[in-house]
Scaffold this motif. Structure first.
Motif, PDB file in Angstrom:
ATOM      1  N   GLY A  96       0.805  -1.279  -0.130  1.00  0.00           N
ATOM      2  CA  GLY A  96       0.099   0.051  -0.051  1.00  0.00           C
ATOM      3  C   GLY A  96       0.848   1.407   0.071  1.00  0.00           C
ATOM      4  O   GLY A  96       0.700   2.086  -0.612  1.00  0.00           O
ATOM      5  N   GLU A  97       1.947   1.233   0.629  1.00  0.00           N
ATOM      6  CA  GLU A  97       2.806   2.387   0.809  1.00  0.00           C
ATOM      7  C   GLU A  97       3.480   2.688  -0.726  1.00  0.00           C
ATOM      8  O   GLU A  97       3.494   3.863  -1.129  1.00  0.00           O
ATOM      9  CB  GLU A  97       3.962   2.112   1.825  1.00  0.00           C
ATOM     10  CG  GLU A  97       4.959   3.305   2.104  1.00  0.00           C
ATOM     11  CD  GLU A  97       5.940   3.037   3.137  1.00  0.00           C
ATOM     12  OE1 GLU A  97       6.905   3.887   3.199  1.00  0.00           O
ATOM     13  OE2 GLU A  97       5.870   1.852   3.660  1.00  0.00           O
ATOM     14  N   ARG A 100       1.042   4.106  -2.996  1.00  0.00           N
ATOM     15  CA  ARG A 100       0.808   5.621  -2.800  1.00  0.00           C
ATOM     16  C   ARG A 100       1.724   6.428  -3.230  1.00  0.00           C
ATOM     17  O   ARG A 100       1.876   7.597  -3.974  1.00  0.00           O
ATOM     18  CB  ARG A 100       0.080   5.771  -1.433  1.00  0.00           C
ATOM     19  CG  ARG A 100      -1.140   5.111  -1.090  1.00  0.00           C
ATOM     20  CD  ARG A 100      -1.679   5.546   0.056  1.00  0.00           C
ATOM     21  NE  ARG A 100      -0.822   5.158   1.156  1.00  0.00           N
ATOM     22  CZ  ARG A 100      -0.910   3.965   1.875  1.00  0.00           C
ATOM     23  NH1 ARG A 100      -1.973   2.969   1.371  1.00  0.00           N
ATOM     24  NH2 ARG A 100      -0.216   3.506   2.735  1.00  0.00           N
ATOM     25  N   GLU A 101       3.183   5.796  -2.907  1.00  0.00           N
ATOM     26  CA  GLU A 101       4.181   6.715  -3.001  1.00  0.00           C
ATOM     27  C   GLU A 101       4.785   6.818  -4.112  1.00  0.00           C
ATOM     28  O   GLU A 101       5.710   7.796  -4.489  1.00  0.00           O
ATOM     29  CB  GLU A 101       5.013   6.552  -1.765  1.00  0.00           C
ATOM     30  CG  GLU A 101       4.576   7.202  -0.289  1.00  0.00           C
ATOM     31  CD  GLU A 101       5.631   6.947   0.712  1.00  0.00           C
ATOM     32  OE1 GLU A 101       6.594   6.237   0.232  1.00  0.00           O
ATOM     33  OE2 GLU A 101       5.241   6.990   1.871  1.00  0.00           O
ATOM     34  N   LEU A 104       1.526   5.144  -8.321  1.00  0.00           N
ATOM     35  CA  LEU A 104       0.462   6.132  -8.693  1.00  0.00           C
ATOM     36  C   LEU A 104       0.879   7.513  -9.053  1.00  0.00           C
ATOM     37  O   LEU A 104       0.590   7.956 -10.363  1.00  0.00           O
ATOM     38  CB  LEU A 104      -0.543   6.681  -7.428  1.00  0.00           C
ATOM     39  CG  LEU A 104      -1.645   5.314  -7.126  1.00  0.00           C
ATOM     40  CD1 LEU A 104      -2.580   5.637  -6.098  1.00  0.00           C
ATOM     41  CD2 LEU A 104      -2.294   4.734  -8.506  1.00  0.00           C
ATOM     42  N   ASP A 132      -7.265  -1.896  -3.881  1.00  0.00           N
ATOM     43  CA  ASP A 132      -7.771  -0.918  -2.897  1.00  0.00           C
ATOM     44  C   ASP A 132      -8.777  -0.059  -3.513  1.00  0.00           C
ATOM     45  O   ASP A 132      -8.159   0.905  -4.304  1.00  0.00           O
ATOM     46  CB  ASP A 132      -6.715  -0.091  -2.240  1.00  0.00           C
ATOM     47  CG  ASP A 132      -7.033   0.856  -1.211  1.00  0.00           C
ATOM     48  OD1 ASP A 132      -8.217   1.068  -1.251  1.00  0.00           O
ATOM     49  OD2 ASP A 132      -6.274   1.691  -0.445  1.00  0.00           O
ATOM     50  N   LEU A 135      -8.781   4.104  -3.880  1.00  0.00           N
ATOM     51  CA  LEU A 135      -7.752   4.624  -4.606  1.00  0.00           C
ATOM     52  C   LEU A 135      -7.989   5.390  -5.917  1.00  0.00           C
ATOM     53  O   LEU A 135      -7.531   6.079  -6.546  1.00  0.00           O
ATOM     54  CB  LEU A 135      -6.256   3.670  -4.902  1.00  0.00           C
ATOM     55  CG  LEU A 135      -5.445   3.360  -3.985  1.00  0.00           C
ATOM     56  CD1 LEU A 135      -4.613   2.301  -4.135  1.00  0.00           C
ATOM     57  CD2 LEU A 135      -4.854   4.551  -3.123  1.00  0.00           C
ATOM     58  N   ALA A 138      -7.619   8.796  -5.894  1.00  0.00           N
ATOM     59  CA  ALA A 138      -6.211   9.448  -6.178  1.00  0.00           C
ATOM     60  C   ALA A 138      -5.982   9.187  -7.799  1.00  0.00           C
ATOM     61  O   ALA A 138      -5.371  10.229  -8.232  1.00  0.00           O
ATOM     62  CB  ALA A 138      -5.278   8.464  -5.348  1.00  0.00           C
TER      63      ALA A 138
END
Length: 263
Positions: A96-97, A100-101, A104, A132, A135, A138
């Protein structure tokens, strides 16, 4: 010499991405150390081959880890051992980290890159959103919905089943305003793809293109966009009705749902 070393490294990385046992034993090293390097290189390298190889290896690793998380969480009766559950939680947090970092934020550059990098990007994003669903917000903030809809063109290289699924997911997402979808021409483009699919019997596109049309029909019906509903019915009602007789049960059932909502 440098080229030989580089090729050897990528051969090792590609082999590593195919060995699930090694990936499972070292999720911290892979996701916390290797993944960020691959994510950076797949957009920053001057070499198209390097960008492609980094994108492919990262995609394969992400898909593996996501399938592993699903595999553990879907074990019937909660039969996973405490060690397996802990490993699954570690992978889920690390993954997940990284999504996101590092994944994406790089999507816009990946989708604008040379083929076949966009294909791997779309494939990876589908898995990420399955991992997820929240997201979608995002992804929408990155302004990528317009890209996905623009790919719904008969001559666009990114007009594929992965993009059809992405368009369906973003159509169903309430993070994306219906007005924005309509302004991008999603009704007309989706109807055009479905019509072409029926006329040319493109089997691989039938169910995903129907699912996209059903998502659009459901959304515009829910929000009272009668004009869009009439446009969809006027463009491809006959084609949808013809698919109601398709031998594939999934295709025929989805066609039936679309017809009922358009009637």
């Amino acid at each position: 010499l440098v080229s030989e070393i580089k090729n050897t490294i990528f051969n090792i990385l590609e082999a590593l991405s195919q060995h699930g046992d090694i990936l499972l034993e070292n999720p911290g090293d892979i996701l916390d150390t290797l993944a960020p390097v691959l994510a950076t290189s797949m957009v920053s390298s001057q070499s198209g081959d390097t960008r492609f190889l980094c994108a492919k290896v990262l995609c394969d690793m992400v898909l593996f880890y996501i399938s592993e998380v699903y595999g553990q969480t879907q074990l019937s009766g909660g039969s996973a051992s405490s060690n397996e559950a802990a490993s699954c939680q570690e992978i889920e947090a690390l993954l997940g980290e990284q999504i996101r970092e590092n994944i994406l934020p790089n999507l816009p550059a990946l989708l604008d890159d040379e083929d076949p990098i966009p294909l791997y990007s779309l494939k990876m994003l589908i898995a990420v959103l399955d991992f997820d669903a929240q997201l979608t917000a995002a992804v929408s903030e990155l302004g990528l919905v317009r890209n996905f809809i623009s790919y719904l063109s008969l001559d666009h290289p990114n007009n594929n089943v992965h993009n059809l699924r992405l368009c369906k997911i973003m159509t169903n997402a309430r993070d994306v305003a219906l007005g924005d979808l309509l302004a991008c021409g999603i009704v007309e483009k989706a109807a055009s793809v479905l019509s072409y699919t029926c006329e040319n019997m493109v089997e691989a596109f039938m169910e995903p293109s129907l699912e996209l049309c059903f998502a659009i029909i459901s959304r515009v019906s829910e929000e009272g966009e009668k004009e869009s509903l009439r446009a969809m019915a006027g463009t491809c009602m006959q084609q949808i009705m013809s698919l109601g007789k398709h031998a594939d049960l999934g295709v025929s059932e989805m066609a039936g749902k679309c017809v009922r909502m358009l009637s």
